[in-house]
Design a protein around this motif. Sequence first.
Motif, PDB file in Angstrom:
ATOM      1  N   ARG A 285      -0.933   7.957   0.332  1.00 32.79           N
ATOM      2  CA  ARG A 285      -2.045   7.660   1.233  1.00 32.79           C
ATOM      3  C   ARG A 285      -2.432   8.863   2.094  1.00 32.79           C
ATOM      4  O   ARG A 285      -3.352   8.810   2.901  1.00 32.79           O
TER       5      ARG A 285
ATOM      6  N   THR B  30       0.849  -1.198   0.000  1.00 29.58           N
ATOM      7  CA  THR B  30       0.000   0.000   0.000  1.00 29.58           C
ATOM      8  C   THR B  30       0.882   1.245   0.000  1.00 29.58           C
ATOM      9  O   THR B  30       2.018   1.232   0.453  1.00 29.58           O
TER      10      THR B  30
ATOM     11  N   HIS C  85      -8.282  -2.525   3.242  1.00 25.71           N
ATOM     12  CA  HIS C  85      -7.017  -1.771   3.330  1.00 25.71           C
ATOM     13  C   HIS C  85      -7.175  -0.398   2.724  1.00 25.71           C
ATOM     14  O   HIS C  85      -6.449  -0.005   1.808  1.00 25.71           O
TER      15      HIS C  85
ATOM     16  N   THR D 213      -6.933   3.404   1.845  1.00 19.94           N
ATOM     17  CA  THR D 213      -5.961   4.478   2.017  1.00 19.94           C
ATOM     18  C   THR D 213      -6.647   5.810   1.706  1.00 19.94           C
ATOM     19  O   THR D 213      -6.454   6.388   0.655  1.00 19.94           O
TER      20      THR D 213
END
Lengths: 256, 422
Positions: B83, B41, B137, B139
Amino acid sequence: MASEKPAPLLQIEDLHVSVGDREILRGVDLTIGEGETHVLLGPNGGGKSTLLNTIVGMPGYRITQGRVVFKGVDLAGLEIDERARLGIGIAFQRPPAVRGVKLRQMIDVAANGTLDDEAMAALDEDLSLGHMLERDVNMGFSGGEAKRSEMAQLLAQMPDLALFDEPESGVDLDNIAVVGGAMNALLKGEERIAERTRAGLIITHTGHILEYVNADVAHVLYSGRLACKGNPLDLIEEISSHGYEACVGCKLCQSL
Amino acid sequence: MPEPLSPKAQQRLDEIRVAAEAAIDKPAALGPDVDITRFRTVSEQQKIESLESLQKQVKETVIHSGFMADETDRSASYFQMDRTPIYERVQKAFDDAIEITSTEDALRLWPEEMIEKYWWRAVMPDKDKYTALVALHQTEGYFIRVKAGRKVEKPIQACLFVSESNVSQNVHNIIIVEDGAEANVITGCNVHVDVKEGLHAGISEFYVGKGAKLTFTMVHNWAADFSVRPRTGVVVDDDGIYINNYVLLTPVKSIQAFPVAKLVGARSTAVFNSIVYGLKDSYIDLGSESQLIGEGSRSEAVARTVSMDQSTVYSRGRLIGRTNDCKAHLDCRGIVQSPESTQWAIPDLASEGAPGAELSHEAAISPIAAEEIYYLMTRGLPKDEAISMITRGFVNIDIPGLPDVLRKQIDKAIEETSKEAM
C-alpha cells in the motif's frame, strides 16, 4: 552408363501418385540433368502441379509406385524442408498469404541467413520489391507482386533444381519480363550449357515465358503420363494450332 | 492545517461514499465473482531512496513488465509496494513537464481541482463491488500529469507490486495528459514470486486533452492464484489520441477487464492492442469499449489470443457509434492450442441514432493453416521453426511504444508455447 556422363540431378522412375483415392500420375519417367531447363506442358488436370508438389514433398501426394531420386537420394520419407535444404526450390502459382510474416523474413529464411544487406538491396532493385519487403507475404499482393515475391525467394535460396508453376499466369507483360529475367538469372540461361549447373522445370500454358528463358526440352503431361517430348517452341506451336489430343497422337511423339 | 473542502467538493465525496457503500455487494456484469471479504488490505512498507536498493528478486520480477530499476531510459518512475508508494521520481530533464505522485497525495495537494475534474469522473464508484471496494478502502495508486504542450518521449514507468499473500491491493490511478502534450506510460503489475492468493482491484481514470496523445502499455505478471479486476475509463478531447497496449503472458486465476474509452472530442481516436496468452487454468475475460461521441472520432481494436492448457479466454470488443461521422473497426483473432482450452470471440457493434456510423469487425478463431506451414518449409525451414515463426507473426501486431524488453519477452513466450504445442 558411360563413366564420363554425370548422374542426373533429378531422376523420376515409373512414378504413380494418388491424391485421395484418385490416381493422378500413372507412370511418369523424367530425367533432368545439371544445367538443363525443361518445360512441362499439358491440359488442366493432367497432373503437372501434382508432379511439382510430389517433388517438393507436399503432404497428400501419395507415391504408390516408382520413385523420385534427387542427387542420388531417394526423396521418399524426406520432409519438405529437408528437400529444400538438399537443393529443391519452387515458385508457386498461387502462394498462400501468411499474416504477420514479412516478405523480407521469407527472403532471409530462403537464404538461410546468408544474405547480406547488399544482396538484399540487389534483389530489391532487380525485382522492384520496394514496400513489398515490409508487407505480410502474399497478403493482398497483385498477380505480378506475388510472382516477383516468389522469384525473390528463389533467388535468395539459389536451389540446384528450381520448379516454376505457371510463372506467367495472371501477370502483365512488364511483370513477365521481370519474372523471366529473374528466372534467367537463376538458371543462367545465357551461358553455354556446359557451364550451367542449376536446372529448371517450368509449367507453362502459353509459352510466353520462353521468350525470356531458354528451355532445352518440353514434355506433354497428358492423362498422368508424359505423352511426348520435343523442342519447346515447336511443341507449343503444334498444340496451339491442333490441340493436345492431336499433339499427343502424332507420329513424331509416339516414336520417341 | 489543510484548508477545509468547499461544500460542493465535500458533497461530491459524500456522494461517492454513499454510492460505493450501496454497491459493495454488487457482482460485476462479467467474470467469476470474487469474495472480497476474504482478503485483508495490503500493508505499509518502507520508502526507498533508489530503485537500485530494491531486492534483486523484485528487480528481476518487475523487469518482465518493462520496469527498469536503471532509469536512464525513463523520464519518471513510480513504485508502489503493497500500500506504500515507496519511490516517486521525475528525472531532472523532465522536472517541469511531469508530476508524479500517489493519488492520495494529489488529492491532498489539489483537492478542489481533483474532485471537480478527475476523481471518479471516468469510472463510476458504484459500477460493481470492485469499484466500491477501491472507493471505500483505497490503497493509493499513481497520479501522473504531463503539462500542456510537453511531448515526453522517454517512457514514464509505474509499478504496482504485491509482496504478501491473501491481501487485496485497491489502487486508484489517474493520468492527465494536458492539451498538446504527449506521454508514453508503461505500467506493470507484479507479485512477488512467493505470493499465492490475492486480489488486485485497480481503478484507472485517464484524461487526454485537446491534441494530446497518451500511449499506455500495461503488462500483467500475476500469480496463478491471483484475481484481477481492473476498471478503466478514458476520456479523450478534440484531436486527442489514446493508445492502449495490453500484454498478458503469465497464468492468472481470473482476470476480467473491459476498459471504456469515451471519445467525446471531435476527431478523437482510441486504439486498443492486446496480446493474450491463456495458460494453465487461467480464466481471462478481456475486452474494450469505444464510445464514438465526437464528430469524426475513430477507433480500432486489435486482439490476438493464444490459449493453451485448460484456459478459458473471452475476447470482447464493443464499438458504439453515437455520431454520424465516426468510424471504427475490431480485429480479433485467436488460436486454440489445447483440446482442453476454450476461447470466445465476442464482437459487439451498436449505432445509437447515428445512421452514418461505420462500424465493422473481423473475428476469427482458427488454427494455423497447414499450407502456410508447408510454404515456409519449402524455403528450408523445419516444421517447428515454421510454426513458431507464424505464431510470432500472428501475435506480432504493430504495437507502438512497446519496449524491446517486452518484445523479447513476447518472443520468448511464443517460442516456449509453440514448442509445447508440437
